[in-house]
Scaffold this active site. Sequence first.
Site, PDB file in Angstrom:
ATOM      1  N   ASP A 178     -12.060  15.451  21.826  1.00  0.00           N
ATOM      2  CA  ASP A 178     -11.007  14.444  21.948  1.00  0.00           C
ATOM      3  C   ASP A 178     -11.579  13.490  22.972  1.00  0.00           C
ATOM      4  OD1 ASP A 178      -8.930  12.844  22.810  1.00  0.00           O
ATOM      5  OD2 ASP A 178      -7.425  14.372  22.433  1.00  0.00           O
ATOM      6  N   HIS A 179     -12.051  12.323  22.519  1.00  0.00           N
ATOM      7  CA  HIS A 179     -12.838  11.502  23.446  1.00  0.00           C
ATOM      8  C   HIS A 179     -12.009  11.000  24.634  1.00  0.00           C
ATOM      9  CE1 HIS A 179     -11.222   8.316  20.884  1.00  0.00           C
ATOM     10  NE2 HIS A 179     -11.420   7.515  21.895  1.00  0.00           N
ATOM     11  N   HIS A 241      -4.537  12.830  21.480  1.00  0.00           N
ATOM     12  CA  HIS A 241      -4.691  12.118  22.753  1.00  0.00           C
ATOM     13  C   HIS A 241      -3.416  12.154  23.618  1.00  0.00           C
ATOM     14  CE1 HIS A 241      -8.097  10.874  20.516  1.00  0.00           C
ATOM     15  NE2 HIS A 241      -7.512   9.901  19.858  1.00  0.00           N
TER      16      HIS A 241
HETATM   17  P1  NAD Z   1     -18.465   6.998   8.276  1.00  0.00           P
HETATM   18  O1  NAD Z   1     -17.737   6.971   6.973  1.00  0.00           O
HETATM   19  O2  NAD Z   1     -18.941   5.722   8.865  1.00  0.00           O
HETATM   20  O3  NAD Z   1     -19.721   7.962   8.140  1.00  0.00           O
HETATM   21  C1  NAD Z   1     -19.696   9.135   7.380  1.00  0.00           C
HETATM   22  C2  NAD Z   1     -21.087   9.722   7.275  1.00  0.00           C
HETATM   23  O4  NAD Z   1     -21.048  10.895   6.454  1.00  0.00           O
HETATM   24  C3  NAD Z   1     -22.117   8.799   6.644  1.00  0.00           C
HETATM   25  O5  NAD Z   1     -23.333   9.005   7.341  1.00  0.00           O
HETATM   26  C4  NAD Z   1     -22.238   9.326   5.210  1.00  0.00           C
HETATM   27  O6  NAD Z   1     -23.486   9.063   4.600  1.00  0.00           O
HETATM   28  C5  NAD Z   1     -22.067  10.810   5.437  1.00  0.00           C
HETATM   29  N1  NAD Z   1     -21.616  11.539   4.234  1.00  0.00           N
HETATM   30  C6  NAD Z   1     -20.470  11.354   3.549  1.00  0.00           C
HETATM   31  N2  NAD Z   1     -20.400  12.212   2.509  1.00  0.00           N
HETATM   32  C7  NAD Z   1     -21.524  12.973   2.535  1.00  0.00           C
HETATM   33  C8  NAD Z   1     -22.034  14.050   1.747  1.00  0.00           C
HETATM   34  N3  NAD Z   1     -21.385  14.522   0.688  1.00  0.00           N
HETATM   35  N4  NAD Z   1     -23.213  14.604   2.090  1.00  0.00           N
HETATM   36  C9  NAD Z   1     -23.909  14.142   3.171  1.00  0.00           C
HETATM   37  N5  NAD Z   1     -23.472  13.127   3.959  1.00  0.00           N
HETATM   38  C10 NAD Z   1     -22.298  12.540   3.636  1.00  0.00           C
HETATM   39  O7  NAD Z   1     -17.509   7.796   9.276  1.00  0.00           O
HETATM   40  P2  NAD Z   1     -17.454   7.658  10.887  1.00  0.00           P
HETATM   41  O8  NAD Z   1     -16.543   6.547  11.239  1.00  0.00           O
HETATM   42  O9  NAD Z   1     -18.819   7.657  11.431  1.00  0.00           O
HETATM   43  O10 NAD Z   1     -16.687   8.996  11.299  1.00  0.00           O
HETATM   44  C11 NAD Z   1     -17.319  10.264  11.331  1.00  0.00           C
HETATM   45  C12 NAD Z   1     -16.348  11.285  11.909  1.00  0.00           C
HETATM   46  O11 NAD Z   1     -15.976  10.903  13.228  1.00  0.00           O
HETATM   47  C13 NAD Z   1     -15.037  11.428  11.160  1.00  0.00           C
HETATM   48  O12 NAD Z   1     -14.596  12.748  11.294  1.00  0.00           O
HETATM   49  C14 NAD Z   1     -14.104  10.501  11.928  1.00  0.00           C
HETATM   50  O13 NAD Z   1     -12.749  10.860  11.758  1.00  0.00           O
HETATM   51  C15 NAD Z   1     -14.569  10.760  13.330  1.00  0.00           C
HETATM   52  N6  NAD Z   1     -14.276   9.685  14.261  1.00  0.00           N
HETATM   53  C16 NAD Z   1     -14.814   8.442  14.097  1.00  0.00           C
HETATM   54  C17 NAD Z   1     -14.534   7.454  15.028  1.00  0.00           C
HETATM   55  C18 NAD Z   1     -15.138   6.074  14.902  1.00  0.00           C
HETATM   56  O14 NAD Z   1     -14.921   5.288  15.816  1.00  0.00           O
HETATM   57  N7  NAD Z   1     -15.870   5.766  13.865  1.00  0.00           N
HETATM   58  C19 NAD Z   1     -13.707   7.715  16.125  1.00  0.00           C
HETATM   59  C20 NAD Z   1     -13.174   8.995  16.280  1.00  0.00           C
HETATM   60  C21 NAD Z   1     -13.484   9.971  15.343  1.00  0.00           C
END
Ligand code: NAD
Length: 487
Positions: A178-179, A241
């Site tokens: 939880d950042h 959060h």
């Molecule tokens: P994103 O959609 O940008 O990236 C998803 C990644 O997963 C990509 O690299 C994609 O290629 C890969 N992927 C998807 N399906 C796949 C498969 N079948 N096999 C292999 N690789 C696969 O998502 P994100 O924004 O980077 O978020 C990632 C995680 O972090 C999620 O759980 C999200 O809820 C969490 N998160 C993200 C943020 C943010 O600011 N982006 C903030 C808090 C939490």
Amino acid sequence: MEKEKKALFIIFGGTGDLARRKLYPSLYRLYKKGYLKDHFAVIGTARRPWSDEHYQSIVMETIESIQVSKEDAAEFASHFRYQSHNVNDTEHYDTLLTLAEELDEEYDLEQNRIFYLSMSPQFFGTISQHLKSQGLLTSSGFNRVVIEKPFGHDYESALELNDEITEAFDEDQLYRIDHYLGKEMVLNIPALRFGNHFLESVWNNNFISNVQITLSEDMGMGERGGYYDDSGALRDMVQNHVLQILALLAMEQPSSYSDEDIRSAKTTVLKALRTYDKENVLKNFVRGQYGPAESVPGYREEDKVAPDSQTETFVAGKVLVDTPRWEGVPFYVRTGKRMKEKVGRIDIEFKSNDSHFFQADVQNPLAANYLTINLAPEEGFSFQLNTKKAGPGMEPSQVALSHHYSKEEVDNNPEAYEKLILDCLNGDSTNFIHWDELAESWKYIDTIRKVWDEEEAEFPNYTAGSMGPHASDELLEKDGFRWIWNP
Ligand code: NAD
């Protein structure tokens, strides 16, 4: 303790937004500070068929604004490898294992592995199980998994996911992120409380009348409409959060600053949250969804959002903590999208003094004291006190004792992800979420969600750029309070 850490990071979702915006810059900062040096390597995995060179060039792009020099960035990026990977395909884990072993050798990593699950949570269980079945967990080094949110959709799905992950990993190997728990001012909550005896001695229902937590955002959906429409503010912000901040504010003093003691103190609070029946959910929780404003679309007009969406983009609630310390003290919480300003803050209002000493009247009352903890973007705190107006008599006047960190200080503080990744390298899970906390917070959220899901909401009910629906103000007015932060 040796400063330099030895570890292999395997990042699932290595091409994604989070990896680019947060993880690579954080790893670079740790590298610049010497925590990562000669003995670290990173394998990025995702579906796209990238070469190592392309991946390294992307990593360098992500640190362009903070790099010391091109050579330095290139040296850092040379520790990165890419492997195209389908999380469901066991053969891909075999290739991953071979690469991991090569890097172990090349960088002398002592078989320490951090698996960072930065992709859609639907894959977390599958990945964990394959990591175990295909032999990626080492026996001589450490194996730690960092898990991004959301961890489940409700208690049942969180439990199911947890059962899947714990088939491969023990609870003490899990680092649920939880950042907010990496944010400097959130970490300062226990410091302020327990480092200042005068504060801790009034931190109870004898002196505090109510506590207010606000996490507001001014932005709309951007590209996250699809995800958000399935989630909503209650699951996206309150479950994690907001309740984590509340737990830090309400917990009893833990016997030490250790993962076990802190997490157990927070769990006690989460267990003590009063569960409402239907009537009380409707009375004590307000949901909202923003409608359009000038030049800003309403939520239902956002990309990938259903035109008749029932998803809430705003929540305000009155949370009660059934412990002797907090009996009768409401914790008002509020979070939403497209609100007036992006702010994170806590306001603690103290009981007022009925002193007849002052010449106070309706126009000029003796104000309640309150302590504000600014979480973001401003970081610091202020304490509102009553003094007298200059001149004759005893007319009250308010002044604030405050300390706010300068922009430079804030910019120089380690970023939340940097801090949490370092904690994980150190095997310190104090600021990560234990399953017990997660289970309790989901159970609390589920009771609200269930009532809301039974009834159609009258959405939209607040204008983009406002402070949420009117009912949010009424929630406090009924109890004789008001939101202290009301821009
Ligand atoms: P994103 O959609 O940008 O990236 C998803 C990644 O997963 C990509 O690299 C994609 O290629 C890969 N992927 C998807 N399906 C796949 C498969 N079948 N096999 C292999 N690789 C696969 O998502 P994100 O924004 O980077 O978020 C990632 C995680 O972090 C999620 O759980 C999200 O809820 C969490 N998160 C993200 C943020 C943010 O600011 N982006 C903030 C808090 C939490």
